[in-house]
Design a protein around this motif. Structure first.
Motif, PDB file in Angstrom:
ATOM      1  N   GLY A  53       0.780  -1.235   0.000  1.00  0.00           N
ATOM      2  CA  GLY A  53       0.000   0.000   0.000  1.00  0.00           C
ATOM      3  C   GLY A  53       0.808   1.278   0.000  1.00  0.00           C
ATOM      4  O   GLY A  53       0.261   2.346   0.249  1.00  0.00           O
ATOM      5  N   ASP A  54       2.102   1.201  -0.335  1.00  0.00           N
ATOM      6  CA  ASP A  54       2.937   2.404  -0.343  1.00  0.00           C
ATOM      7  C   ASP A  54       2.951   3.110  -1.695  1.00  0.00           C
ATOM      8  O   ASP A  54       3.640   4.110  -1.880  1.00  0.00           O
ATOM      9  N   GLY A  55       2.186   2.594  -2.659  1.00  0.00           N
ATOM     10  CA  GLY A  55       2.112   3.207  -3.981  1.00  0.00           C
ATOM     11  C   GLY A  55       3.208   2.764  -4.939  1.00  0.00           C
ATOM     12  O   GLY A  55       3.237   3.196  -6.086  1.00  0.00           O
ATOM     13  N   LYS A  56       4.104   1.879  -4.497  1.00  0.00           N
ATOM     14  CA  LYS A  56       5.198   1.382  -5.342  1.00  0.00           C
ATOM     15  C   LYS A  56       4.924  -0.063  -5.723  1.00  0.00           C
ATOM     16  O   LYS A  56       4.375  -0.830  -4.932  1.00  0.00           O
ATOM     17  N   LEU A  57       5.327  -0.435  -6.942  1.00  0.00           N
ATOM     18  CA  LEU A  57       5.120  -1.798  -7.402  1.00  0.00           C
ATOM     19  C   LEU A  57       6.120  -2.742  -6.749  1.00  0.00           C
ATOM     20  O   LEU A  57       7.334  -2.577  -6.875  1.00  0.00           O
ATOM     21  N   ASP A  58       5.602  -3.718  -6.026  1.00  0.00           N
ATOM     22  CA  ASP A  58       6.397  -4.764  -5.395  1.00  0.00           C
ATOM     23  C   ASP A  58       6.332  -5.989  -6.309  1.00  0.00           C
ATOM     24  O   ASP A  58       5.821  -5.902  -7.419  1.00  0.00           O
ATOM     25  N   LEU A  59       6.819  -7.130  -5.835  1.00  0.00           N
ATOM     26  CA  LEU A  59       6.907  -8.293  -6.718  1.00  0.00           C
ATOM     27  C   LEU A  59       6.679  -9.590  -5.955  1.00  0.00           C
ATOM     28  O   LEU A  59       7.212  -9.775  -4.860  1.00  0.00           O
ATOM     29  N   VAL A  60       5.899 -10.472  -6.558  1.00  0.00           N
ATOM     30  CA  VAL A  60       5.783 -11.858  -6.125  1.00  0.00           C
ATOM     31  C   VAL A  60       6.213 -12.706  -7.318  1.00  0.00           C
ATOM     32  O   VAL A  60       5.683 -12.545  -8.418  1.00  0.00           O
ATOM     33  N   LEU A  61       7.204 -13.575  -7.103  1.00  0.00           N
ATOM     34  CA  LEU A  61       7.650 -14.514  -8.134  1.00  0.00           C
ATOM     35  C   LEU A  61       7.352 -15.919  -7.647  1.00  0.00           C
ATOM     36  O   LEU A  61       7.775 -16.301  -6.558  1.00  0.00           O
ATOM     37  N   SER A  62       6.611 -16.682  -8.435  1.00  0.00           N
ATOM     38  CA  SER A  62       6.313 -18.070  -8.101  1.00  0.00           C
ATOM     39  C   SER A  62       6.940 -18.973  -9.153  1.00  0.00           C
ATOM     40  O   SER A  62       6.687 -18.805 -10.350  1.00  0.00           O
ATOM     41  N   HIS A  63       7.707 -19.927  -8.693  1.00  0.00           N
ATOM     42  CA  HIS A  63       8.369 -20.838  -9.624  1.00  0.00           C
ATOM     43  C   HIS A  63       7.386 -21.741 -10.361  1.00  0.00           C
ATOM     44  O   HIS A  63       7.771 -22.406 -11.325  1.00  0.00           O
ATOM     45  N   GLN A  64       6.090 -21.737  -9.977  1.00  0.00           N
ATOM     46  CA  GLN A  64       5.101 -22.510 -10.727  1.00  0.00           C
ATOM     47  C   GLN A  64       4.963 -21.971 -12.148  1.00  0.00           C
ATOM     48  O   GLN A  64       4.538 -22.691 -13.044  1.00  0.00           O
TER      49      GLN A  64
END
Length: 157
Positions: free
Chosen positions: A71-82
């Motif tokens: 919710g800080d307005g910056k794009l974060d990341l989730v990487l899933s090896h699936q």
């Protein structure tokens, strides 16, 4: 089972309670691959090298989620090896077993993405609005609903 500090706020249901049709999902992972940030491209390349024996492969839309998690307005990341498909004989990431894969969580700090957490699961679905929610199958047979903005941010070492 690996427990995540980010994964503390969740709603649990039985995986058998999910209808088969729920596996036919509408994925909205945000930007197309060409629109990912430089930091995201760098981490994708690093995870391909880590997950593919010959270091060559690609992530599909089921493995990359560039979204504001905290919710800080910056794009974060989730990487899933699936979502990682290797070009070698193994074809699947070495960071996956038969059903579950490594899921990595990164928060943006300036122009960089810093790894915050890693856990094992399988992302069944993702909804971006009004805030991100992930439905994640866990090793014990349950489905966890992860609300990243409601989770406690881990302390930094």
């Amino acid at each position: 089972m690996i427990r995540s500090t980010l994964f503390q706020h969740r709603t649990r249901t039985s995986i058998s309670g999910f209808m088969t049709a729920s596996l036919l999902l509408f994925w909205t992972s945000g930007a197309s691959a060409s629109l990912y940030s430089k930091a995201t491209h760098y981490l994708i390349d690093q995870q391909i090298k880590a997950g593919c024996v010959d270091g060559v492969g690609r992530f599909d839309h089921k493995g990359v989620f560039e979204v504001d998690l905290n919710g800080d307005g910056k794009l974060d990341l989730v990487l899933s090896h699936q979502g990682l498909h290797c070009s070698d004989t193994m074809a699947r990431s070495s960071k996956c077993d038969v059903q579950f894969c490594s899921i990595l969580v990164y928060f943006r700090q300036g122009k960089l993405l810093k790894k915050q957490d890693e856990f094992v699961g399988y992302i069944l679905s993702f909804r971006a609005a009004p805030e991100p929610v992930f439905d994640i199958a866990e090793i014990d047979g349950t489905v966890t609903q992860w609300h990243p903005r409601a989770s406690h941010t881990p302390t930094h070492p």
